[in-house]
Design an enzyme around this catalytic site. Structure first.
Site, PDB file in Angstrom:
ATOM      1  N   CYS A 155      47.595 -34.855  28.640  1.00  0.00           N
ATOM      2  CA  CYS A 155      48.459 -35.884  28.078  1.00  0.00           C
ATOM      3  C   CYS A 155      48.450 -35.823  26.551  1.00  0.00           C
ATOM      4  O   CYS A 155      47.608 -35.152  25.956  1.00  0.00           O
ATOM      5  CB  CYS A 155      48.024 -37.261  28.560  1.00  0.00           C
ATOM      6  SG  CYS A 155      48.449 -37.573  30.288  1.00  0.00           S
ATOM      7  N   HIS A 167      50.059 -41.662  24.952  1.00  0.00           N
ATOM      8  CA  HIS A 167      49.270 -42.888  24.888  1.00  0.00           C
ATOM      9  C   HIS A 167      48.465 -42.976  23.601  1.00  0.00           C
ATOM     10  O   HIS A 167      48.283 -42.010  22.863  1.00  0.00           O
ATOM     11  CB  HIS A 167      48.352 -42.997  26.113  1.00  0.00           C
ATOM     12  CG  HIS A 167      47.305 -41.924  26.206  1.00  0.00           C
ATOM     13  ND1 HIS A 167      46.068 -42.005  25.591  1.00  0.00           N
ATOM     14  CD2 HIS A 167      47.303 -40.741  26.874  1.00  0.00           C
ATOM     15  CE1 HIS A 167      45.352 -40.937  25.875  1.00  0.00           C
ATOM     16  NE2 HIS A 167      46.081 -40.148  26.655  1.00  0.00           N
TER      17      HIS A 167
END
Length: 444
Positions: free
Chosen positions: A370, A351
């Site tokens: 992440c 992201h």
């Protein structure tokens, strides 16, 4: 009669000449075929030796046999499901990235013939003369961190600026603090025998061969180097720094695909982040949730409650029994403008992030697991360039707006997320990092 006889003789000579010529051409073709097969076999055998499978090479093996030997060594247990043809291996041999790895393997194999010196911990200073400096100078020269030297024996033992700079380069290549001192971490790396590096390079070469697909681009994230790159048949198409999981929540190794892009995503922080981080923030800043665009979303009705101002940890705990905490899309959203879905069981995804300043750090192991991208818009545009024209048109419009839009990709690029302890940087230098095993990491 004489004329007719002459014509018969002439035709016989022409026929004989054609037969002889055909035989010669056939022989040359056969020779060239054997020669070409021999050269191909030689190249495949050489690749097998570089990979460490040379002891199993039989001199009578043809191209097909050598390709199967390589398959067995490269793919291991997956050999029955994955394989490359002899022609594909020969194509790989010509790639620059494969060639650079093989050259380094050969170099470090050549160093195995030496009894590798052991450098002792000493305090270095300019002008210091000791046999430890001579060992250090020799090691740095063999590894390419200083220019090979020719000097009187007595000078080899003197610590001078050239060794100091070489030691700093060595430290930089190994991810150490660059101070030109013999700290324990640097001593351990200096004393590492070449055979260890050979094994690491052979594993890196295997990974490169496994990723071969002449028709697809391939995304790889090296968690050690903290970089993402896209390559197609060995040619780098895009490379960027990334933020990966911190030591307490390391990003796991994954082998999956990129299946979707979300533009203007919302974010539902997992319980681990709520209890470890957000509780601390609201105790210090009672309006933290409101100032960062958080709302509550009912588990049953999906209704939105934006009454989040002045909330303490007890109020938040009570609210979470019936509602999820959600951060709305926007400039403050932790996922930024883009989220990239990669199917996996660890709840890991790629992201954007509003914290762009963090990419300036040399150590970017900062996330909850992440992977944050420094250039997500370039990555998104690259992925969308593989999609149909009408999808690209809708995507461009979605970027201009604030609504959340999901785009399932028809061209799902493979992505490999791994801890690669060695790699070759863009300057052609070998980079080495201490090998660390991945542990589970689940959050952004």
């Amino acid at each position: 009669m004489l004329i007719k006889l002459k014509w018969v003789v002439y035709h016989l000579l022409v026929t004989l000449l054609i037969i002889l010529t055909s035989a010669q051409v056939g022989a040359e073709t056969a020779f060239n075929k054997v020669s070409n097969n021999s050269e191909a076999s030689r190249q495949l055998s050489s690749l097998a030796y570089d990979l460490g499978a040379g002891v199993r090479v039989n001199e009578t093996m043809n191209k097909t046999g050598l390709a199967r030997l390589l398959d067995n060594h490269v793919f291991g247990e997956d050999f029955k499901h994955q394989s490359l043809s002899a022609e594909q291996y020969l194509t790989l041999i010509e790639r620059n990235d494969v060639e650079r790895l093989r050259m380094l393997i050969k170099h470090y194999k050549s160093l195995e013939r030496y009894q590798w010196p052991t450098v002792a911990p000493i305090e270095l200073r300019l002008g210091l003369r000791t046999k430890e400096v001579a060992k250090l100078r020799w090691i740095l020269a063999q590894l390419g961190d200083i220019t090979p030297y020719s000097m009187p024996v007595y000078r080899e033992s003197i610590f001078d600026p050239s060794i100091e700079e070489g030691l700093k380069l060595f430290q930089r290549r190994h991810g150490h603090t660059v101070n030109g001192k013999l700290v324990p971490q640097t001593i351990l790396a200096l004393n590492t025998e070449p055979s260890i590096r050979v094994a690491q390079l052979q594993n890196a070469l295997k990974e490169t061969l496994i990723e071969f697909d002449g028709t697809k681009d391939y995304v790889s994230v090296n968690l050690m180097a903290q970089t993402l790159r896209i390559t197609k048949n060995g040619v780098v198409k895009l490379v960027m720094p990334v933020i990966v999981g911190k030591p307490t929540s390391k990003t796991p190794e994954l082998n999956t695909t990129i299946s979707a892009i979300t533009v203007n995503p919302s974010w539902t922080p997992p319980a681990s982040i709520i209890y470890q981080d957000i509780f601390k923030y609201i105790e210090k800043q009672p309006n933290y949730l409101r100032n960062n665009d958080f709302v509550f979303k009912s588990y049953t009705s999906n209704s939105i409650d934006n009454n989040v101002g002045g909330m303490d940890s007890n109020s938040l705990k009570h609210k979470l029994k019936n509602s999820a905490l959600v951060q709305l899309p926007g400039t403050k959203n932790a996922l930024g403008k883009y989220r990239f879905t990669i199917p996996n069981s660890e709840a890991i995804f790629l992201h954007d992030t509003p914290g762009k300043h963090l990419f300036k750090r040399s150590n970017r192991a900062l996330s909850h697991g992440c992977i944050r991208l420094s250039q997500p818009e370039l990555f998104a545009n690259y992925l969308m360039s593989k999609e149909p024209e009408n999808t690209r048109f809708v995507f461009k419009n979605a970027i201009k707006n604030k609504q959340t839009r999901h785009f399932n990709l028809t061209s799902k690029l493979p992505i490999n997320v791994s801890y690669q302890s060695v790699w070759i940087d863009k300057a052609g230098r070998l980079q080495v990092r201490a090998n660390t095993l991945a542990i589970r990491g689940k959050d952004g």
